[in-house]
Design a protein around this motif. Structure first.
Motif, mmCIF file in Angstrom:
data_model
loop_
_atom_site.group_PDB
_atom_site.id
_atom_site.type_symbol
_atom_site.label_atom_id
_atom_site.label_comp_id
_atom_site.label_asym_id
_atom_site.label_seq_id
_atom_site.Cartn_x
_atom_site.Cartn_y
_atom_site.Cartn_z
ATOM 1 N N THR A 735 40.499 9.579 39.936
ATOM 2 C CA THR A 735 40.717 9.004 41.266
ATOM 3 C C THR A 735 41.037 10.065 42.312
ATOM 4 O O THR A 735 40.970 9.786 43.504
ATOM 5 C CB THR A 735 41.868 7.982 41.228
ATOM 6 N N GLN A 736 41.407 11.254 41.873
ATOM 7 C CA GLN A 736 41.742 12.338 42.789
ATOM 8 C C GLN A 736 40.738 13.477 42.591
ATOM 9 O O GLN A 736 40.666 14.074 41.516
ATOM 10 C CB GLN A 736 43.164 12.838 42.551
ATOM 11 N N ARG A 737 40.000 13.760 43.631
ATOM 12 C CA ARG A 737 38.944 14.773 43.536
ATOM 13 C C ARG A 737 39.038 15.733 44.706
ATOM 14 O O ARG A 737 39.179 15.308 45.862
ATOM 15 C CB ARG A 737 37.570 14.097 43.531
ATOM 16 N N ILE A 738 38.978 17.029 44.406
ATOM 17 C CA ILE A 738 38.933 18.027 45.469
ATOM 18 C C ILE A 738 37.492 18.484 45.635
ATOM 19 O O ILE A 738 36.716 18.527 44.677
ATOM 20 C CB ILE A 738 39.844 19.234 45.161
ATOM 21 N N PRO A 739 37.081 18.819 46.856
ATOM 22 C CA PRO A 739 35.683 19.182 47.095
ATOM 23 C C PRO A 739 35.360 20.573 46.565
ATOM 24 O O PRO A 739 36.242 21.376 46.252
ATOM 25 C CB PRO A 739 35.572 19.136 48.622
ATOM 26 N N GLY A 740 34.067 20.850 46.464
ATOM 27 C CA GLY A 740 33.621 22.164 46.063
ATOM 28 C C GLY A 740 33.888 23.196 47.149
ATOM 29 O O GLY A 740 34.226 22.859 48.286
ATOM 30 N N TRP A 741 33.711 24.450 46.798
ATOM 31 C CA TRP A 741 33.987 25.520 47.752
ATOM 32 C C TRP A 741 33.095 26.726 47.461
ATOM 33 O O TRP A 741 32.515 26.851 46.385
ATOM 34 C CB TRP A 741 35.454 25.935 47.693
ATOM 35 N N SER A 742 32.985 27.578 48.456
ATOM 36 C CA SER A 742 32.271 28.845 48.300
ATOM 37 C C SER A 742 33.031 29.922 49.052
ATOM 38 O O SER A 742 33.768 29.637 50.002
ATOM 39 C CB SER A 742 30.834 28.733 48.812
ATOM 40 N N GLN A 743 32.846 31.151 48.605
ATOM 41 C CA GLN A 743 33.530 32.268 49.241
ATOM 42 C C GLN A 743 32.610 33.481 49.233
ATOM 43 O O GLN A 743 31.904 33.739 48.252
ATOM 44 C CB GLN A 743 34.827 32.598 48.498
ATOM 45 N N VAL A 744 32.619 34.231 50.322
ATOM 46 C CA VAL A 744 31.813 35.437 50.446
ATOM 47 C C VAL A 744 32.742 36.631 50.628
ATOM 48 O O VAL A 744 33.641 36.609 51.486
ATOM 49 C CB VAL A 744 30.838 35.346 51.634
ATOM 50 N N ASP A 745 32.548 37.655 49.809
ATOM 51 C CA ASP A 745 33.286 38.906 49.922
ATOM 52 C C ASP A 745 32.281 40.031 50.201
ATOM 53 O O ASP A 745 31.186 40.036 49.624
ATOM 54 C CB ASP A 745 34.050 39.220 48.630
ATOM 55 N N VAL A 746 32.649 40.973 51.047
ATOM 56 C CA VAL A 746 31.754 42.084 51.369
ATOM 57 C C VAL A 746 32.524 43.396 51.284
ATOM 58 O O VAL A 746 33.759 43.419 51.334
ATOM 59 C CB VAL A 746 31.131 41.932 52.777
ATOM 60 N N GLY A 747 31.773 44.482 51.146
ATOM 61 C CA GLY A 747 32.421 45.781 51.069
ATOM 62 C C GLY A 747 31.469 46.913 51.366
ATOM 63 O O GLY A 747 30.243 46.741 51.436
ATOM 64 N N ALA A 748 32.046 48.085 51.537
ATOM 65 C CA ALA A 748 31.278 49.310 51.743
ATOM 66 C C ALA A 748 32.098 50.474 51.200
ATOM 67 O O ALA A 748 33.332 50.444 51.222
ATOM 68 C CB ALA A 748 30.971 49.516 53.224
ATOM 69 N N ARG A 749 31.399 51.478 50.726
ATOM 70 C CA ARG A 749 32.092 52.693 50.289
ATOM 71 C C ARG A 749 31.214 53.903 50.608
ATOM 72 O O ARG A 749 29.993 53.797 50.716
ATOM 73 C CB ARG A 749 32.430 52.636 48.808
ATOM 74 N N TYR A 750 31.876 55.030 50.741
ATOM 75 C CA TYR A 750 31.168 56.257 51.120
ATOM 76 C C TYR A 750 31.695 57.397 50.266
ATOM 77 O O TYR A 750 32.899 57.696 50.276
ATOM 78 C CB TYR A 750 31.384 56.552 52.598
ATOM 79 N N ALA A 751 30.810 58.001 49.483
ATOM 80 C CA ALA A 751 31.168 59.125 48.628
ATOM 81 C C ALA A 751 30.771 60.419 49.315
ATOM 82 O O ALA A 751 29.615 60.594 49.727
ATOM 83 C CB ALA A 751 30.456 59.011 47.281
ATOM 84 N N THR A 752 31.729 61.332 49.446
ATOM 85 C CA THR A 752 31.473 62.583 50.140
ATOM 86 C C THR A 752 32.414 63.643 49.585
ATOM 87 O O THR A 752 33.043 63.453 48.536
ATOM 88 C CB THR A 752 31.663 62.411 51.665
#
Length: 801
Positions: A735-752
């Motif tokens: 009787t108790q339902r939570i909705p679905g979800w989505s999440q986006v994570d982003v990143g960057a890295r620089y090797a020097t």
């Protein structure tokens, strides 16, 4: 009386001082050739050359290929002793007119006249149990080509008849992960059962729980830090999905969804001095140091020291956190003896508030609040774990190894570290808050010992393991509770209840087990059959505050397992199947009206059946599995006024799971997968919920991450990950339902390079679009929802000196 406590921090500091002093006085040796990989103990009989090469590839975890016509009609000599993969391969090919060369990620055997002059890649043995013999990283570096399978030791992915994944220290660093939960976010079959930022990390794997206290270190339970396990000192975070009592024994919390195994870092052949500095929302700052040295004439001794300190405000309004961590990992690599000694101390403190768990009283679920909203502004907590772990493996002869391990962990906690619930939430978000002020401890002593043998009978290769374990745990706690009224969108500042000043012993648990496992290899290792059983004893005692025994539980069970791997088309395709059991403590009937009041049931056996396929081309690997897991629970039958309880109730999860990892191209790496599940309550009390969807079992879960090395800026890498979970029920009545979800994570890295030093700059954003959502359920028995993370930004720089 409480047992005397120990403090491993001085041991870690003393070890660090010793190794750094030695490192400053001993000459630095040149980097050893990659052909000098860790040696294997081999006993290969004279046999067809193709068969011998396949056996060496399996034992050394090599991606090895050769033309069938090149080895046809040729016989390899017998090869035995303690040899590196390069030495063994040289002996097998002696006089054959063939030679080995490197082709991308593969070792290729060709006619000597056409072979390129190139060293073998660095390869570690995979048959042993110690971390110094870890399987090599897979192409892309994010996961390994194998993982530890309990008592069987390290096995390659293609030889493992289960769904496994081992995340590497490279992935941990590149994703700026700070906890085990942040590492396991990459797995499509794993979700979390505590709100983001909570003091504890609990997991749900394939629809079944694995709690924070069920993590293992080097296959041994009861020794990992409780709450959060710092990842700075980890070389691998390994996940073996499904119940696995045979291979690891029963975890102290009875988790059956899978095994999470933590592998400490060891010193490499080259000296390492690495410093990292990071900042995270809102003002969390962290400084970490990673030191590694080897010393001795043959670099047989090694020490890896990791330390981290962080402090500052978090994304939860008005909350601040401080963390202190120090570990030392000493190891010895001899011809016959390998040994390790690990010590750590981990402390985490927070004040100014703590995340809430959300318990609903209505079927009209209100929208998720902003994760930065602080429901318990005056909450505080402290968690401290300290441990020492010693392990050794000794090669008695070419056919027999002996191994043993022993460890001790002390854990103390105080404050509002769990039990902070927003209860009876109505449709407008009004609730009754419950707070639990706690003080307690959980101390563990863990040990294991075993023998690992190899023999041939009638053309069948046997790998036998005899494995004994013992875990003894003492717990103590005291609590004060209080309530208040508030609203999840506009919370009050509650007056927190007093925390008890001391804690008496409340329980003792002893887990003893003995297992025998035999892995049989047929048909040039194209067929591998694993058979085994473990006898597990479970004894618990409960105590009153006066020290009197109030309850006693002493039961045992036998858990068998059978698994098979078939390679019908060579080393690049594996078909596998398994039947395994998990084990958890049986329930006690506490209903005073029951006809069998105080009856204690035998340990519950969770069963898994799984079929799967794995395929690799050396740089890119896929796996597909179909599984069913059933777990019994207690249920009431008969007259509801005087019920009789049995252990015939059942939760069943059936699923299809796909995972993928590796390098699609040298510049593009992927990691992720998807899982489709059908979680059903098959038997419930009086049949009232039979056929309903199980709590916390969403139909679809998916993760997909990618890294791309940009062509226009050398050293610049961009990354992104999408996580998707469909809706799920919080209660057995559906009787108790939570909705679905989505999440986006982003990143960057620089090797020097910075002033001639290798340097990595990293930037990451979690929950890029700042989605507010309920992420899952906390419990099968109560309608409690957890909350997803707030958007956060993390930046760091790492420099090698």
């Amino acid at each position: 009386m409480r047992r005397a406590r120990f403090t491993p921090a001085p041991l870690a500091l003393a070890a660090a001082a010793v190794v750094l002093n030695l490192a400053s006085t001993l000459p630095v040796q040149a980097q050893t050739s990659t052909t000098a990989a860790a040696p294997l103990t081999l006993d290969l009989p004279a046999q067809p050359l193709g068969q011998a090469l396949n056996e060496l590839a399996r034992r050394a975890d090599l991606q090895l290929s050769f033309p069938a016509e090149a080895v046809a009609g040729k016989t390899a000599p017998a090869v035995s002793g303690r040899l590196t993969p390069a030495q063994a391969l040289e002996r097998l090919l002696a006089g054959s007119g063939l030679a080995a060369s490197v082709d991308g990620q593969h070792v290729v055997v060709k006619p000597a006249a056409t072979a390129r002059e190139s060293a073998l890649p660095a390869v570690k043995a995979s048959a042993g149990a110690l971390a110094s013999e870890l399987p090599a990283p897979h192409a892309g570096g994010q996961v390994a080509r194998g993982a530890r399978v309990g008592a069987l030791g390290n096995l390659s992915v293609m030889d493992t008849p289960f769904s496994t994944v081992a995340y590497t220290s490279e992935l941990i660093a590149q994703q700026q992960a700070r906890t085990v939960a942040e590492v396991l976010t990459n797995d499509p079959g794993t979700r979390f059962t505590t709100s983001a930022g909570h003091a504890y990390e609990n997991f749900r794997v394939r629809g079944f729980d694995v709690n924070a206290g069920d993590l293992a270190i080097e296959g041994m339970y009861g020794l990992a830090p409780v709450g959060h396990s710092p990842v700075e000192s980890l070389e691998r975070v390994e996940l073996l999905k499904g119940p696995s009592a045979l291979f690891s024994g029963m975890p102290p919390g009875g988790g059956v969804g899978g095994v999470v195994n933590l592998v400490p870092k060891r010193a490499g052949d080259d000296p390492l001095t690495r410093v990292s500095f990071g900042l995270q929302s809102e003002s969390q700052a962290e400084l970490a140091l990673d030191l590694g040295r080897r010393f001795g004439e043959h670099k047989q001794w090694g020490l890896r020291v990791n330390t981290a300190y962080s402090d500052g405000d978090t994304t939860l309004d008005e909350q601040s956190k401080k963390r202190e961590f120090l570990s030392a990992a000493l190891d010895y690599r001899g011809e016959a003896l390998s040994a390790t000694l690990d010590a750590y101390t981990s402390t985490e403190k927070f004040d100014g508030g703590t995340p809430a768990m959300y318990w609903f009283a209505t079927t009209d679920i209100p929208g998720a609040p902003d994760p930065s909203t602080n429901q318990f502004r005056n909450g505080w907590g402290e968690l401290e774990s300290k441990a020492v772990i010693a392990r050794a493996e000794y090669t008695i002869n070419a056919q027999l190894d002996a191994f043993a391990g022993i460890g001790r962990r002390d854990h103390d906690y105080a404050g509002f570290i769990n039990g902070t619930h927003a209860r009876q939430i109505d449709a407008d978000g009004n609730y009754t808050g419950r707070m639990v002020g706690q003080r307690g401890y959980s101390d563990s002593s863990s040990a294991e010992a075993g023998l690992r043998g190899r023999l041939d009978t009638a053309g069948i290769r046997h790998e036998l393991v005899l494995h004994a374990t013992r875990l003894k745990q003492e717990d103590g706690s005291a609590v004060n509770m209080s309530t208040f009224t508030s609203n999840i969108y506009d919370p009050v500042t509650p007056v927190m209840v007093a925390v008890p000043g001391s804690a008496s012993k409340t329980g003792e648990t002893t887990l003893d087990s003995l297992a025998l496992v035999d892995t049989l290899s047929f048909l040039d290792d194209r067929l591998r059959l694993t058979l085994g059983a473990r006898h597990q004893g479970v004894e618990t005692k409960s105590f009153s505050t006066a020290g009197a025994v109030t309850a006693h539980y002493d039961e045992s069970a036998l858990t068998p397992a059978v698994a098979v791997v078939v390679k019908p088309w060579g080393q690049d395709v594996s078909l596998y199947a398994n039947y395994v059991q998990g084990l958890s403590k049986g329930d006690t009937v506490t209903d005073t009206a029951a006809t069998n009041y105080q009856q204690v049931f035998e340990p519950y056996k969770t069963e898994q059946m799984e079929f799967g396929l794995k395929w690799t081309n050396g740089t890119f690997t896929n796996s597909l599995s179909v599984f069913e897991i059933t777990k019994p629970t207690m249920m009431a039958t008969g007259d509801s006024a005087a019920p009789t309880y049995s252990d015939d109730a059942e939760k069943r999860v059936r699923g299809i799971e796909w995972s993928s990892f590796g390098a699609l191209t040298p510049q593009l790496r992927v990691l992720g997968g998807a899982s489709y599940n059908q979680g059903i309550l098959t038997q419930t009390a009086y049949g009232q919920y039979d056929g309903n969807t199980a709590v916390g079992a969403p139909r679809w879960l998916g993760n997909l991450g990618a890294e791309w090395d940009t062509p226009w800026v050398p050293g610049l890498t961009l990354s992104a990950r999408t996580t998707v979970t469909t809706g799920q029920f919080l209660d057995a009545a559906n009787t108790q339902r939570i909705p679905g979800w989505s999440q986006v994570d982003v990143g960057a890295r620089y090797a020097t390079e910075l002033m001639g030093r290798a340097t990595q700059w990293r930037l990451g954003v979690t929950n890029l679009f700042d989605r507010h959502y309920y992420s899952g359920s906390f419990s099968d028995s109560t309608p409690i929802a957890t909350l997803g993370p707030a958007r956060s930004v993390a930046a760091s720089v790492t420099v090698d000196f």
